[in-house]
Design an enzyme around this catalytic site. Structure first.
Site, mmCIF file in Angstrom:
data_model
loop_
_atom_site.group_PDB
_atom_site.id
_atom_site.type_symbol
_atom_site.label_atom_id
_atom_site.label_comp_id
_atom_site.label_asym_id
_atom_site.label_seq_id
_atom_site.Cartn_x
_atom_site.Cartn_y
_atom_site.Cartn_z
ATOM 1 N N ALA A 144 38.105 44.427 40.940
ATOM 2 C CA ALA A 144 38.182 43.521 39.717
ATOM 3 C C ALA A 144 37.297 44.285 38.604
ATOM 4 O O ALA A 144 36.552 44.996 38.825
ATOM 5 C CB ALA A 144 37.660 42.158 40.159
ATOM 6 N N LYS A 146 36.574 37.381 35.388
ATOM 7 C CA LYS A 146 36.861 38.435 36.351
ATOM 8 C C LYS A 146 38.391 38.475 36.452
ATOM 9 O O LYS A 146 38.999 37.549 36.903
ATOM 10 C CB LYS A 146 36.366 37.797 37.566
ATOM 11 C CG LYS A 146 36.444 38.950 38.850
ATOM 12 C CD LYS A 146 35.391 38.388 40.106
ATOM 13 C CE LYS A 146 35.216 39.560 40.955
ATOM 14 N NZ LYS A 146 34.143 39.226 41.880
ATOM 15 N N GLU A 176 32.403 46.788 36.810
ATOM 16 C CA GLU A 176 33.895 46.830 37.604
ATOM 17 C C GLU A 176 33.579 46.917 39.094
ATOM 18 O O GLU A 176 32.566 47.846 39.487
ATOM 19 C CB GLU A 176 34.457 48.121 37.163
ATOM 20 C CG GLU A 176 35.779 48.429 37.681
ATOM 21 C CD GLU A 176 36.653 49.180 36.885
ATOM 22 O OE1 GLU A 176 36.188 49.691 35.767
ATOM 23 O OE2 GLU A 176 37.676 49.369 37.359
ATOM 24 N N ASP A 190 32.519 36.188 53.355
ATOM 25 C CA ASP A 190 32.199 37.379 52.866
ATOM 26 C C ASP A 190 30.678 37.356 52.492
ATOM 27 O O ASP A 190 30.403 38.035 51.217
ATOM 28 C CB ASP A 190 33.080 37.962 51.895
ATOM 29 C CG ASP A 190 32.867 39.388 51.745
ATOM 30 O OD1 ASP A 190 32.198 40.159 52.773
ATOM 31 O OD2 ASP A 190 33.382 40.055 50.624
#
Ligand code: ADP
Length: 313
Positions: free
Chosen positions: A19, A37, A15, A133
């Site tokens: 998500a 996911k 976790e 990212d």
């Protein structure tokens, strides 16, 4: 049949901030593992907007490359949450390897991991996709040792904005100066900067520039690499959050010798590649393809073969 019916969710494997991840399999083939996911979609985005999200993420399905996580399917579940069906990658991520002091690795291993990262980034940019990212925790490892670029920022923009903010805290250390200065037009150079920060962290096994706030991150970047000025980065002073530094506090741009001193294990050629990824002015930063053409990949030591790479215990 309905996409949702194609997969069976088995058990929860993790976790994150925005998500929940399950291991699952294709309904007609129990041996074909996938990761499902389920993104916690913000209430504002529900009622149909999850469908827009599905459409937006769909094109990532076309982005097939050994170093980019495969996106098999996207669907919005009955409760309007967004579910991504992804390649199952059980080898953990690069952050786990960096932080585990029982794991020993050297420059040949770093060369292998960085090579896989650079090829994944190159492929994304070649297809006009920015990752935005890149950080060790988003570089997942397959059972065979292959590193894969995962967790594209896109899906996250549909998640809860509060979660989003906490998520940004983690990401700050890999954020390039142009984004910290609020640039609204940016390019693949943002990913190359992050890739440089991952390279540096693999070498020293701690984040290289770890700011506590965005402002602190900016000043730590200036301390480390030099202060951006109109001379070394034309146009920088026009960026929304740029703050001029008075002459007495200007840090000169760091040269090769700085990178060689900070990262001795990279060797002079490796330090040169890292320096080219850390140019403050995004226009002077190497592109992904320029990184791949660097001499460092071909000189000794050769990158470690996947089967010989250190793995999580
Ligand atoms: P975070 O990025 O905060 O770790 P994620 O939501 O991306 O959160 O993932 C949560 C956890 O689920 C990860 O730490 C990892 O253990 C697991 N996970 C994520 N994606 C995959 C995948 N494709 N294959 C296997 N496990 C995964």
């Amino acid at each position: 049949i309905d996409v949702r019916e194609r997969y069976v969710k088995d058990k929860k494997v993790g976790e994150g901030t925005y998500a929940v991840v399950y291991v699952g399999h294709l309904r007609h083939d129990p041996s074909s593992l996938v990761a499902i996911k389920k993104i916690k979609v913000n209430a504002e985005y529900k009622d149909g907007l999850a469908m827009d999200a599905v459409r937006e993420v769909k094109y990532l399905q076309e982005l097939k490359h050994p170093n980019v996580i495969a996106l098999h399917d996207v669907f919005s579940s009955k409760d309007q949450n967004l579910s991504l069906v992804l390649e199952f990658l059980p080898g953990g991520d690069l952050e786990m390897l960096i932080k585990d002091s029982d794991i020993h690795y050297g420059v040949a291993d770093i060369k292998a991991w960085m090579g896989m990262l650079a090829r994944g980034v190159w492929w994304c940019h070649e297809n006009f996709v920015l990752h935005r990212d890149i950080k060790p925790n988003n570089l997942l490892i397959a059972a065979d040792g292959e590193v894969k670029l995962a967790d594209f920022g896109l899906a996250r923009s549909f998640a809860d904005p509060l979660f989003n903010m906490t998520h940004q805290v983690i990401t700050r250390w890999y954020r390039p100066p142009e984004l910290l200065y609020g640039a609204r037009q940016y390019s693949g150079a943002v990913d190359v900067w992050s890739m440089g920060m991952v390279f540096a962290e693999l070498l020293i096994r701690v984040p290289f520039v770890a700011g506590n706030t965005d402002l602190d991150q900016t000043s730590k970047i200036c301390e480390a690499f030099g202060t951006p000025t109109e001379e070394n980065w034309p146009g920088v002073s026009k960026l929304p959050y740029y703050i001029a530094t008075d002459k007495a506090h200007l840090v000169p741009l760091q040269g090769r010798d700085f990178f060689m001193r900070q990262f001795p294990t990279a060797g002079p050629v490796g330090a040169d590649l890292l320096m080219s990824m850390c140019a403050l002015d995004p226009r002077k930063r190497s592109t992904a393809v320029q990184c791949l053409r660097h001499n460092w990949w071909t000189i000794e030591p050769r990158p470690t073969k996947n089967e010989d790479l250190p793995r999580k215990s």
